[in-house]
Design a protein around this motif. Structure first.
Motif, mmCIF file in Angstrom:
data_model
loop_
_atom_site.group_PDB
_atom_site.id
_atom_site.type_symbol
_atom_site.label_atom_id
_atom_site.label_comp_id
_atom_site.label_asym_id
_atom_site.label_seq_id
_atom_site.Cartn_x
_atom_site.Cartn_y
_atom_site.Cartn_z
ATOM 1 N N MET A 167 0.822 -1.205 0.000
ATOM 2 C CA MET A 167 0.000 0.000 0.000
ATOM 3 C C MET A 167 0.858 1.258 0.000
ATOM 4 O O MET A 167 0.535 2.236 -0.667
ATOM 5 N N GLY B 294 -3.051 4.933 -8.202
ATOM 6 C CA GLY B 294 -3.950 3.821 -7.942
ATOM 7 C C GLY B 294 -4.117 3.512 -6.475
ATOM 8 O O GLY B 294 -3.262 3.805 -5.660
ATOM 9 N N ARG B 295 -5.236 2.907 -6.159
ATOM 10 C CA ARG B 295 -5.544 2.523 -4.777
ATOM 11 C C ARG B 295 -6.018 1.073 -4.769
ATOM 12 O O ARG B 295 -7.025 0.738 -4.171
ATOM 13 N N SER B 296 -5.276 0.225 -5.462
ATOM 14 C CA SER B 296 -5.640 -1.172 -5.582
ATOM 15 C C SER B 296 -4.418 -2.049 -5.350
ATOM 16 O O SER B 296 -3.327 -1.753 -5.834
ATOM 17 N N VAL B 297 -4.618 -3.108 -4.588
ATOM 18 C CA VAL B 297 -3.560 -4.078 -4.325
ATOM 19 C C VAL B 297 -3.983 -5.396 -4.958
ATOM 20 O O VAL B 297 -5.107 -5.853 -4.758
ATOM 21 N N SER B 298 -3.082 -6.001 -5.717
ATOM 22 C CA SER B 298 -3.366 -7.275 -6.375
ATOM 23 C C SER B 298 -2.773 -8.423 -5.590
ATOM 24 O O SER B 298 -1.640 -8.342 -5.112
ATOM 25 N N CYS C 284 -7.537 -3.781 3.671
ATOM 26 C CA CYS C 284 -7.481 -2.880 2.510
ATOM 27 C C CYS C 284 -8.622 -1.870 2.571
ATOM 28 O O CYS C 284 -8.412 -0.670 2.382
ATOM 29 N N TRP D 38 -8.492 1.137 0.251
ATOM 30 C CA TRP D 38 -7.922 0.411 -0.873
ATOM 31 C C TRP D 38 -8.861 -0.684 -1.335
ATOM 32 O O TRP D 38 -9.702 -1.166 -0.586
ATOM 33 N N GLN D 39 -8.658 -1.111 -2.563
ATOM 34 C CA GLN D 39 -9.390 -2.241 -3.128
ATOM 35 C C GLN D 39 -8.435 -3.421 -3.211
ATOM 36 O O GLN D 39 -7.260 -3.254 -3.534
ATOM 37 N N LEU D 40 -8.923 -4.615 -2.917
ATOM 38 C CA LEU D 40 -8.129 -5.831 -3.050
ATOM 39 C C LEU D 40 -8.601 -6.561 -4.295
ATOM 40 O O LEU D 40 -9.783 -6.857 -4.431
ATOM 41 N N ASP D 41 -7.690 -6.820 -5.211
ATOM 42 C CA ASP D 41 -8.001 -7.570 -6.431
ATOM 43 C C ASP D 41 -7.410 -8.962 -6.305
ATOM 44 O O ASP D 41 -6.192 -9.120 -6.252
#
Length: 108
Positions: free
Chosen positions: A28, A36-40, A64, A69-72
């Motif tokens: 993060m 971006g505010r996304s973690v893969s 997240c 944050w968004q979790l992908d």
């Protein structure tokens, strides 16, 4: 991109979570300094798991979300998605999942 281990079962999830929690925080910060505010999270290697894997994923999703944050979850095995569906959690991890209909209200 972060990766899940091949095995996520009740006996190793606490140790994996301790590692993943630190890695998520670092990711993060690193991604936050970019766009971006996304973690893969890559689940392609996951092949031995039980419902404790869902607990770990829910913890990651919660962490997240609390930080905006968004979790992908990427490349997850079909059996993981089916397990999440059985527990009514599929729509939390996969945007293309249809949320389960609400239970009908009980008569008064």
């Amino acid at each position: 991109m972060l990766k899940l281990p091949a095995r996520l079962r009740m006996d190793n999830v606490p140790q994996v979570w301790a590692q993943l929690e630190d890695a998520l925080r670092a990711e993060m910060v690193q991604v936050g300094n970019a766009a971006g505010r996304s973690v893969s999270l890559d689940a392609s290697g996951l092949n031995d798991f039980d419902s404790a894997a869902l607990s770990l994923l829910l913890s990651a999703l919660r962490m997240c979300g609390q930080n905006g944050w968004q979790l992908d979850l990427l490349q997850s095995p079909p059996q993981l998605r089916e397990l999440a569906r059985v527990y009514g959690l599929e729509s939390l991890f996969w945007a293309d999942a249809v949320a389960a209909p609400a239970a009908p209200a009980l008569p008064a």
